[in-house]
Design a protein around this motif. Sequence first.
Motif, PDB file in Angstrom:
ATOM      1  N   GLY A  15      18.780  33.085  15.828  1.00  0.00           N
ATOM      2  CA  GLY A  15      19.882  33.458  17.027  1.00  0.00           C
ATOM      3  C   GLY A  15      19.558  33.129  18.274  1.00  0.00           C
ATOM      4  N   THR A  27      23.655  37.705  18.340  1.00  0.00           N
ATOM      5  CA  THR A  27      24.234  36.377  18.116  1.00  0.00           C
ATOM      6  C   THR A  27      24.112  35.955  16.844  1.00  0.00           C
ATOM      7  OG1 THR A  27      23.729  35.964  20.426  1.00  0.00           O
ATOM      8  CG2 THR A  27      24.246  34.092  18.978  1.00  0.00           C
ATOM      9  N   ALA A  28      22.936  36.048  16.017  1.00  0.00           N
ATOM     10  CA  ALA A  28      22.542  35.451  14.809  1.00  0.00           C
ATOM     11  C   ALA A  28      23.311  36.233  14.076  1.00  0.00           C
ATOM     12  CB  ALA A  28      20.952  35.669  14.641  1.00  0.00           C
TER      13      ALA A  28
ATOM     14  N   ILE B   7      23.659  29.382  16.770  1.00  0.00           N
ATOM     15  CA  ILE B   7      22.715  29.852  15.536  1.00  0.00           C
ATOM     16  C   ILE B   7      22.249  28.621  14.685  1.00  0.00           C
ATOM     17  CG2 ILE B   7      24.802  30.550  14.628  1.00  0.00           C
ATOM     18  CD1 ILE B   7      23.540  32.351  12.903  1.00  0.00           C
TER      19      ILE B   7
END
Lengths: 73, 73, 73, 73, 73, 73, 73, 73, 73, 73, 73, 73
Positions: A15, A27-28, B7
Amino acid sequence: MYGTERIYKKVEIIGVSSRSIEAAIETALVKARGSLDKLSWFEVQDIRGHIGDDGKVAEYQVVLKVAFQLKEG
Amino acid sequence: MYGTERIYKKVEIIGVSSRSIEAAIETALVKARGSLDKLSWFEVQDIRGHIGDDGKVAEYQVVLKVAFQLKEG
Amino acid sequence: MYGTERIYKKVEIIGVSSRSIEAAIETALVKARGSLDKLSWFEVQDIRGHIGDDGKVAEYQVVLKVAFQLKEG
Amino acid sequence: MYGTERIYKKVEIIGVSSRSIEAAIETALVKARGSLDKLSWFEVQDIRGHIGDDGKVAEYQVVLKVAFQLKEG
Amino acid sequence: MYGTERIYKKVEIIGVSSRSIEAAIETALVKARGSLDKLSWFEVQDIRGHIGDDGKVAEYQVVLKVAFQLKEG
Amino acid sequence: MYGTERIYKKVEIIGVSSRSIEAAIETALVKARGSLDKLSWFEVQDIRGHIGDDGKVAEYQVVLKVAFQLKEG
Amino acid sequence: MYGTERIYKKVEIIGVSSRSIEAAIETALVKARGSLDKLSWFEVQDIRGHIGDDGKVAEYQVVLKVAFQLKEG
Amino acid sequence: MYGTERIYKKVEIIGVSSRSIEAAIETALVKARGSLDKLSWFEVQDIRGHIGDDGKVAEYQVVLKVAFQLKEG
Amino acid sequence: MYGTERIYKKVEIIGVSSRSIEAAIETALVKARGSLDKLSWFEVQDIRGHIGDDGKVAEYQVVLKVAFQLKEG
Amino acid sequence: MYGTERIYKKVEIIGVSSRSIEAAIETALVKARGSLDKLSWFEVQDIRGHIGDDGKVAEYQVVLKVAFQLKEG
Amino acid sequence: MYGTERIYKKVEIIGVSSRSIEAAIETALVKARGSLDKLSWFEVQDIRGHIGDDGKVAEYQVVLKVAFQLKEG
Amino acid sequence: MYGTERIYKKVEIIGVSSRSIEAAIETALVKARGSLDKLSWFEVQDIRGHIGDDGKVAEYQVVLKVAFQLKEG
C-alpha cells in the motif's frame, strides 16, 4: 470457531500513501477489498518510501501480508 | 506518479531453464505475462538447480517475487 | 522433465486442525485442491496454535507454501 | 599480511545493467573505483530488476557490499 | 520413488571461477563429483568475489549446498 | 532511465524524534540532506525508542537505509 | 563431562517417510547410524513434502542437523 | 554509569490499540509499568493488526521487546 | 474484544517428551498452566531432540513462545 | 539529550588482530577514530578468522557496525 | 592464486572449553586438524555455554564453520 | 534424565562489563542467580558495546538467553 478444520490464504500487497504508515496500510486494505474475500488480519513485512526533490518523504510504501479464510475447495 | 495512493501485489514464481540464471528469470517472466497484469519489478529469492547424471547443472531454478500494480478494488 | 523451460507458482496457505500438525497440513492440501491446479510440493513456514480454556492445544495452525506448475501464459 | 593489525570498511552499493547479473556487478565496481580506495572483495546482498513494457527484464539491479582496506587513522 | 523411506545428505562447498556465476557453480560440481556420490540438486547460499588490482572482478566465489542420496546405513 | 548503467549507494542512518515514527524518519532525511547527494528512497531497518521516567515513549529511534545515485567514478 | 575440552561435528541430512514428521526424523537417524559415529542430538531445519496425484501428502521430507562427538585428531 | 557491571532484562509484550502504531506502543508501556521495574528502552519486533467487517484496520498489534535494569541478585 | 486497548506477554518455554512433537507441546502447556495466567496461543520456535544409545530419538524438545493477556498494570 | 531531534550514522568496519576478539574490536575502533567523528557505540555483526599453517588461529576478523552522531546538515 | 578454478568445503564443528571463547575456537581447530585437510578460515555461527552448579560458566561451546580447499575430484 | 517429561524456561538478559565479553557473560549469570532458579545453559544473542570519549571500548554489552528448568505447575 477454534478447533474446526479450515484454511486461510495469505497474499502479499504493497500500500502506498503520502500521508503516514497507517494511511499506506489503510490504502492497501481498501483497494484489496474489491478483489479478495473478507480480510481477517495483516502483518507488516517492510516499510519503505520514496524521497521527493525537496528531500522529504514523498510517499510511504508498506509491504503487507493480508490473510483471509478460503471457502471449501 | 509518486505520492498517489495505489497498491501493488507480489506473487512468488519459479522459473526454470537449462541455460543460465538470467534465462530462468526470463522464462518466469515470459510465462507469467499471460496470467498476470503488467509486471513492474522482480526480486530473486533463491537460486537452486537440478544436477544431471553427468554431474553437470541440468537446470537452474530461480525463485522470484514478481510485483505488479492492482487496479482499484 | 528436467531441463525443459517451465514455471511454478507458490502460494501461502494456513491449514487448521485440532488433531495434529500432520492433520493441519492435510486439511490445507485437501481444501486447496478445489481452487488450485495440481499441487506439487509444500514447505512448512510456521507452526502455531490456539490454546483452549482447559490449557490444552485447541487447534494447530500450520503456515505452508504450496507449489504447483503453471500452464503456458 | 595475515596476523597484522588492520581495518577494512564495507560500503553498500547497487550496480545496474540491462545485460546480466555479472554486468551489473562490474558496473558497480567500475563506477565505485573513482570514489573509493582500492577495492578488495564484494558480497552480493540482493538481486532485483525492473521489467519493461514488453514483459522482459529491462535491467538487473544487484545490491553489493564492497570492502576495502582503510589507511591508519 | 516418492513415498519410500530414504535419506539425503547436504554438504557445503564453494566453487570459484573467473568467468561467471554459472561457471563457479559448474566448477564446484565437477570437482565434487570425484569425492561424493551421485549429486542430486544444489542450493546457492552466497555469491561473493575477489576484486583484482584493475578494479574488476578477479573471480566469483559461489557458496553452494549440494545434496545426494545416501545408501542404507 | 531504466536500462542505463548506473550505480547507487546506501547508507545507514538513525533519525530521532519525540513525536512519531514518521517524524523520526523526516528528521533523518532533513539532516542527511546537507552531507549526502540527492536522496532517492529509504528502507526502515528497525524501530526502537527510549522510555522516560514517566514510563512513556521519550523518543522514537528509527534505523533507515537511505539510497542515492552516485556520479560517475 | 562438562568443562572438558572436546569437539562435536554437525552434518545436514534429510529423512523421508510417507507416515509422519516423526517417522521421517527416525528414518534419517536409523540410516545415518551406519556411516556416522554415535549420534548425540538433532535440530530440525526445515519440514517439506511431496504431494501425490490424489492431492494428499505423498511423503514428508525433514531436513535435520545431526551432531556427534569427534574423537581426538 | 557506563563501565559499571550491571544487568538488564528484556521481556516481550504486545500492545493493542485501534488508533495507530504509536498508540499501540504507548498502551503496552502504560500497562507494563504496573508489573515491571522502571523501563529503559523498547524494540519493535512485529507490526500486525486485525481487519474489521468494514475492511478497515480494527486494531494495531505491536510486538515489542521492553528492557529494564535488574537490581543486584 | 477487537479494538479495545490491551496487552499480552510472550514467554519462551521448552517442552520435552519422548513420544512426539505434539506431546512435547502439550507437556509445555500443561506444566506452564500452574505458574502463568490463562494461555492464549503458542508459536513453535525450534524443534530439537536427544538421540539415545540405540540411535533412536530419546526425546523431542520443542521451543515455544506462549502468549497470555496481562491484567491492567 | 533524550527527546531532541538528532541523527546518527552507522558504518560497517572489520577489525583484525592476532590476539583475541576483543583486540580485533579495539583495533577497529582505534584506527576508525582518525577518519570518523566521535564514535558512540558498536554492534558485532560477525566473528571470523584466518587459520595459519600450524592449524591455529592466525588472526581474528570481527565485523562491526560503528555508530556516531552526525552534525546538522 | 586468485582467478584459478578451485573448490572449498565447509564443515560445521563445535569446540568446547572452560576457559574462554577463543580457547573453544582453538580447541575445535586443534582437534579438527587430524581428520580434515589443511584448514583455511573459520566463521563463528553461535556462542553458547553450560552453567555449573555454582551459577558460573562451566564451559563455552562455540559453533564454527571451518573451510578448507579440496583436491581435484 | 533424558526421556522424562519436563519443561524449561528461557529469559533474555544483558550483562555489562568493561573488561571482556566473557566478563559480561559472567556478570549476567552472577546477578541473575538471585532472582531465577538454578540456571542450566545460555545462548549469546548479540554482542554490543559503548565507546568512551577516548575512542576505546567503555563496556561490553552481551545479550543472552538463559535457560532453567521449571518445577511442575
